[in-house]
Design a protein around this motif. Structure first.
Motif: not given
Length: 570
Positions: A512-540
């Motif tokens: 009954g506890v909510t499970v939250v999953e977040m994932a990111g995928l870069g359509r082009s080579e980018s090293a910012k996807v993990p950092e950006e996802l971490g920032d979004l996940a921290g706010i959420l």
């Protein structure tokens, strides 16, 4: 793949059958193979179109175009300088016929350069149109829904929370839209995408290349360029007959000339008077009065070096200047047979100048016989004693004009073109002084040279200045500039803007506890996807705090951490 043999076939026979089958591309007999149809005209046309519109062919054509422009820069071109082409033909009797067959004396209008140009143009259009429609379809659609297993994506994080799944999804949707993602609810997850300007920049770059190609072709076909030397007090009207030399594109006509005229009121040149830069020009400017059209109102302006006068599509550049001594020639009876300002050509930075005066008609010698007069002129704007062959300063501080007269036939009636700055002495005789030497004299403004035996006089009246103007009309330059700027910004956008997708899923777990999953995928080579996802996940995570795992004994809840999934590219 597993292979089996019949139990009724001996092993030796089975091995032979397998070896025979392995030596063939098909297990079917050759006579039973179907007759495959040939591609045909339409098939070959489609194949050729696919090859032409591929990116590798476009890059190859762009490389060929660049290589093809090299001989146009190194070899004299007939449309630019016919004199240099003629000199090249005389100096290279073996190469000239080869260059003629290859079209290297007119590269930009040759068949092979035009073919590369047109193929590149078609290739770029063939690349752009499908990608444009595809991109428009992406803009009209929505980001794709979340994959079934988000933990397989390169950037992934998860946590448990007591917040309701609907509330988590609403918070994730609001967060992603605030970060300028295109986001929407898709089932139990929020799908979002960002970085569409990357494809916009890519398309803008390719469209800008097409615009530049069109502008370049348009400018080359309809361009014109002419030069005119004007003495102070004289004017110019923009017609073909007024130019000293003129060249134009293949499709240019005289009707394309912009109607205007101008008058050279005064030329002003100032120089450094002392120091290590003595004689260096400080100011070059021409005071003009110009008018547009046949009945345009006169307007005054200054034309300086690199500051042209712009009239419609034409630009008037100041390219050179020099001196024009005013010379008066009288015959033996005192009649004025010639009076004009004679432009002389500068020889050095101090404007030491040389030229020719040609008196074609009206002169009669002491015996009353008509002749032609030719005078070699050599001007020192600043004469210094001890330096009789070169001026010591470019300004008119102490002008001295050396004159050497001749009489006879100038050869202008022979039908052979002559330069106004050269004197044909083959049918000319020298004037002799009282000692039998060739007559020559140095004159200052206002002084007069007397010809022997009462043959007349030559007077150096004063000195005017002349300016050379280049009138350039090349349509399409504004489009070429706009295309180049757009190409730069488009290329920068396609290189630095990263397109990426983010998914946030919230579902109720077995307990009954909510499970939250977040994932990111870069359509082009980018090293910012993990950092950006971490920032979004921290706010959420702050909006949907974590809940303890069932197997944890304490009440601590770890913060979400973005970790690469197993097998994900790093």
């Amino acid at each position: 793949m597993s292979k089996t043999t019949s139990t009724d076939t001996p092993p030796e026979r089975a091995d032979e059958d397998l070896g025979a089958a392995g030596s063939q591309l098909s297990t079917a007999p050759k006579e039973d193979l179907p007759n495959l149809p040939s591609l045909g005209v339409i098939g070959w046309a489609r194949w050729f179109w696919r090859q032409l519109t591929s990116m590798r062919v476009a890059l190859l054509l762009l490389l060929l175009l660049s290589l093809g422009a090299i001989p146009g820069s190194l070899i004299p071109q007939s449309g630019i300088d016919e004199t240099k082409v003629a000199d090249f033909r005389k100096a290279h009797t073996f190469l000239a016929p080869v260059y003629d067959k290859l079209g290297l004396f007119h590269v930009y209008s040759s068949v092979w350069f035009s073919a590369i140009y047109i193929l590149l143009f078609v290739s770029l259009i063939g690349c752009i149109i499908p990608r444009t429609w595809q991109f428009i379809g992406q803009l009209r659609g929505r980001p794709p829904g979340a994959p079934k297993r988000l933990n397989r994506l390169p950037a992934y994080t998860t946590w448990r929370t007591e917040t309701e799944p609907e509330q988590v999804r609403e918070a994730a949707l609001a967060l992603l839209k605030k970060r300028r993602f295109r986001a929407h609810l898709a089932g139990d997850a929020v799908a979002a995408e960002k970085g569409y300007l990357r494809e916009v920049g890519n398309l803008a770059f390719h469209i800008a290349l097409i615009v530049m190609l069109i502008a370049f072709a348009w400018g080359q076909l309809f361009k014109s360029e002419g030069n005119k030397l004007i003495v102070e007090g004289d004017g110019f009207s923009n017609t073909l007959s007024q130019y000293d030399d003129f060249k134009s594109g293949n499709l240019f006509s005289s009707d394309d000339l912009v109607p205007f005229s101008f008058h050279l009121n005064k030329f002003t040149g100032t120089y450094e008077m002392s120091g290590p830069n003595k004689g260096t020009p400080r100011t070059y400017q021409a005071g003009l009065t110009y008018s547009q059209g046949a009945y345009g109102k006169g307007r005054k302006t200054l034309v300086k070096v690199n500051e042209p006068l712009e009239i419609g599509d034409s630009k008037v550049y100041l390219t050179a200047h020099g001196y024009a001594p005013v010379i008066t020639v009288r015959d033996g009876r005192g009649n004025v047979v010639y009076r004009d300002a004679v432009p002389l050509l500068p020889l050095d930075s101090n404007v030491t100048s040389t030229g020719v005066v040609k008196v074609l008609d009206g002169y009669k010698n002491a015996k009353g016989v008509g002749e032609q007069i030719g005078i070699s002129a050599f001007l020192l704007p600043t004469y210094t004693k001890g330096s009789e062959t070169a001026s010591t300063f470019p300004a008119l501080l102490n002008p001295v004009l050396n004159l050497t007269p001749y009489h006879g036939d100038l050869g202008v009636n022979s039908g052979i073109p002559q330069s106004v700055y050269q004197l044909d002495k083959s049918h000319m005789k020298e004037f002799k002084d009282s000692k039998g030497a060739q007559l020559r004299d140095n004159l200052k403004p206002g002084q007069t040279m007397k010809l022997p035996n009462g043959a007349g006089t030559i007077t150096y009246e004063t000195t005017k200045q002349w300016a050379n103007f280049q009138v350039v009309q090349q349509p399409g330059t504004d489009w070429a500039l706009a295309g180049s700027l757009t190409a730069i910004f488009g290329l920068a956008g396609s290189l630095f803007i990263q397109r990426r997708r983010v998914w946030a899923r919230a579902v109720a777990g077995p307990d009954g506890v909510t499970v939250v999953e977040m994932a990111g995928l870069g359509r082009s080579e980018s090293a910012k996807v993990p950092e950006e996802l971490g920032d979004l996940a921290g706010i959420l995570y702050d909006r949907a705090p974590g809940a303890p795992d069932p197997d944890e004994d304490d009440n601590t809840t770890p913060d979400p951490q973005v970790v690469p999934a197993e097998g994900a590219e790093k």
